[in-house]
Design an enzyme around this catalytic site. Structure first.
Site, mmCIF file in Angstrom:
data_model
loop_
_atom_site.group_PDB
_atom_site.id
_atom_site.type_symbol
_atom_site.label_atom_id
_atom_site.label_comp_id
_atom_site.label_asym_id
_atom_site.label_seq_id
_atom_site.Cartn_x
_atom_site.Cartn_y
_atom_site.Cartn_z
ATOM 1 N N HIS A 79 -71.839 32.698 -12.397
ATOM 2 C CA HIS A 79 -71.873 31.266 -12.720
ATOM 3 C C HIS A 79 -73.295 30.727 -12.860
ATOM 4 O O HIS A 79 -73.543 29.529 -12.718
ATOM 5 C CB HIS A 79 -71.129 30.474 -11.643
ATOM 6 C CG HIS A 79 -70.303 29.344 -12.192
ATOM 7 N ND1 HIS A 79 -70.604 28.024 -11.974
ATOM 8 C CD2 HIS A 79 -69.189 29.346 -12.944
ATOM 9 C CE1 HIS A 79 -69.711 27.244 -12.571
ATOM 10 N NE2 HIS A 79 -68.839 28.028 -13.166
ATOM 11 N N HIS A 82 -64.978 32.592 -23.658
ATOM 12 C CA HIS A 82 -64.887 31.699 -22.507
ATOM 13 C C HIS A 82 -63.879 30.606 -22.822
ATOM 14 O O HIS A 82 -63.901 30.021 -23.905
ATOM 15 C CB HIS A 82 -66.272 31.087 -22.269
ATOM 16 C CG HIS A 82 -66.369 30.140 -21.129
ATOM 17 N ND1 HIS A 82 -66.453 28.769 -21.295
ATOM 18 C CD2 HIS A 82 -66.428 30.348 -19.788
ATOM 19 C CE1 HIS A 82 -66.567 28.182 -20.120
ATOM 20 N NE2 HIS A 82 -66.550 29.111 -19.187
#
Length: 384
Positions: free
Chosen positions: A187, A287
């Site tokens: 992340h 994504h």
């Protein structure tokens, strides 16, 4: 009669922005232009593009529309503009497919596969014991899972932080065995030294790939990180055009790219990024922690892309506490997952039918999602 005559934007829970575009003959196309937590900003950008370029224009010349929206402004790129373009582009492809009676993947060259593999999120922003949840998802039919690696990290953190990350992955691996793939998402929370330590420490438990080990502004560190591991490296959710991806292809450190169909210029641009990736022997795993329109666009591109590896999807993800992906579909069975795969929708356009009445009902609610602001022990801002 494919002239664009009207459009509407809907902010809907949990954190999505939907675009409805209508042509003179009443055909409706849908797109999902959004930056999570910045939907109002993107709304303004969509309005500028629609009012300044597209209302009154025919749907058909999508490539020219894309070039006009991108190159028609002196200042280009970035998350807001590219997300606005992305959602408009999705809607244009949806309209074109409906007009021609074909799914988008047929217009892009036809299917390269019969179905698309998907993975399921486990855990949340602050990952805790995820083994039980992992076991449940595998029992539900998923063969690939994704989890966050850590909570916030100091630039150089203590050994227990690394041990905690290893322990979480080890517990998941022991719970599901070696026949299940587990993606570990950093992340962008790690600095270069911590990324090197973490990737090396996690390697014995065979992650499918590690995602965004460092922020994209530090992509120049990826070759050094890759040199410390055999685990595949993935990045790209915060990269918005083929020109940004060009740099990671050329340095050879990345094995999987993750453009977002609602951020990286839509179907038109991501199909080009995928072809560039193929030339460098790099896989693509789009994504998509977003809504049903974004997911539909992803699956259409996956369907006709030889190097598509696996697809993220947000069913039951920790962000979707109030409304989920299937709630906005007239026929939720289009995204029925079987044996860890989703079938390729064969309906025209994006292959989904949006429940417009439900969208309008949900748009009456107040939507004000923002990502949390995390801080270190000394009060300085941490990466979320």
């Amino acid at each position: 009669m494919d002239e664009i005559v009207d459009y509407e934007l809907f902010e809907v829970p949990p954190r999505w922005l939907f675009l409805r575009v209508e042509t003179a003959d009443g055909t409706v196309g849908w797109g999902e232009p959004v930056v999570e937590g910045r939907s109002r900003t993107v709304r303004a950008a969509v309005e500028e593009l629609m009012d300044g370029y597209l209302v009154g224009e025919p749907v058909a010349p999508i490539e020219d529309h894309w070039q006009t929206m991108y190159r028609g402004g002196f200042y280009r790129g970035g998350p807001v503009l590219m997300s606005a373009i992305a959602g408009i582009d999705q809607a244009l492809w949806d309209l074109k497919g409906k007009r021609l009676g074909a799914p988008v993947y047929e217009l892009l060259g036809g299917a390269a596969r019969d179905r698309v593999r998907v993975y399921q999120w486990i855990g949340g922003d602050r990952p805790s014991e995820a083994a039980d949840e992992a076991r449940q998802k595998v029992e539900a039919g998923f063969s690939a899972l994704k989890m966050n690696a850590t909570e916030e990290l100091e630039r150089v953190d203590d050994p227990s932080t690394v041990d905690d990350a290893v322990s979480r992955l080890r517990s998941v691996r022991e719970a599901v065995g070696d026949d299940v793939d587990v993606v570990v998402d950093f992340h962008g929370r790690a600095s270069k030294p911590m990324a090197k330590r973490l990737v090396a420490a996690l390697e014995p438990y065979d992650p499918m790939f590690v995602e965004e080990p460092v922020l994209p502004e530090h992509n120049d560190a990826l070759p050094d990180i890759a040199a410390h591991t055999t685990v595949p490296i993935a990045t790209g959710e915060r990269m918005y055009s083929r020109w940004e991806f060009k740099e990671v292809f050329e340095d050879g450190a990345v094995d999987v790219v993750q453009p977002d169909l609602s951020h990286a210029g839509g179907i038109t641009e991501v199909k080009k990024i995928a072809s560039m990736a193929e030339a460098y022997d790099v896989a693509m795993a789009p994504h998509c922690p977003l809504g049903p329109i974004a997911l539909a666009a992803c699956v259409q591109v996956d369907a006709c892309t030889p190097n598509a590896l696996i697809q993220e999807q947000s069913l039951n993800i920790h962000y979707n506490e109030t409304t989920d992906v299937l709630d906005y579909l007239a026929d939720p069975s289009v995204f029925e997952y079987r044996d860890g795969y989703v079938s390729i929708p064969d309906g025209p356009g994006l292959g989904i039918e949006i429940d417009e009445a439900y969208v309008r009902e949900q748009a009456e609610k107040t939507v004000d999602w923002h990502n949390p602001i995390w801080r270190h022990g000394d009060g300085s801002v941490a990466e979320w």
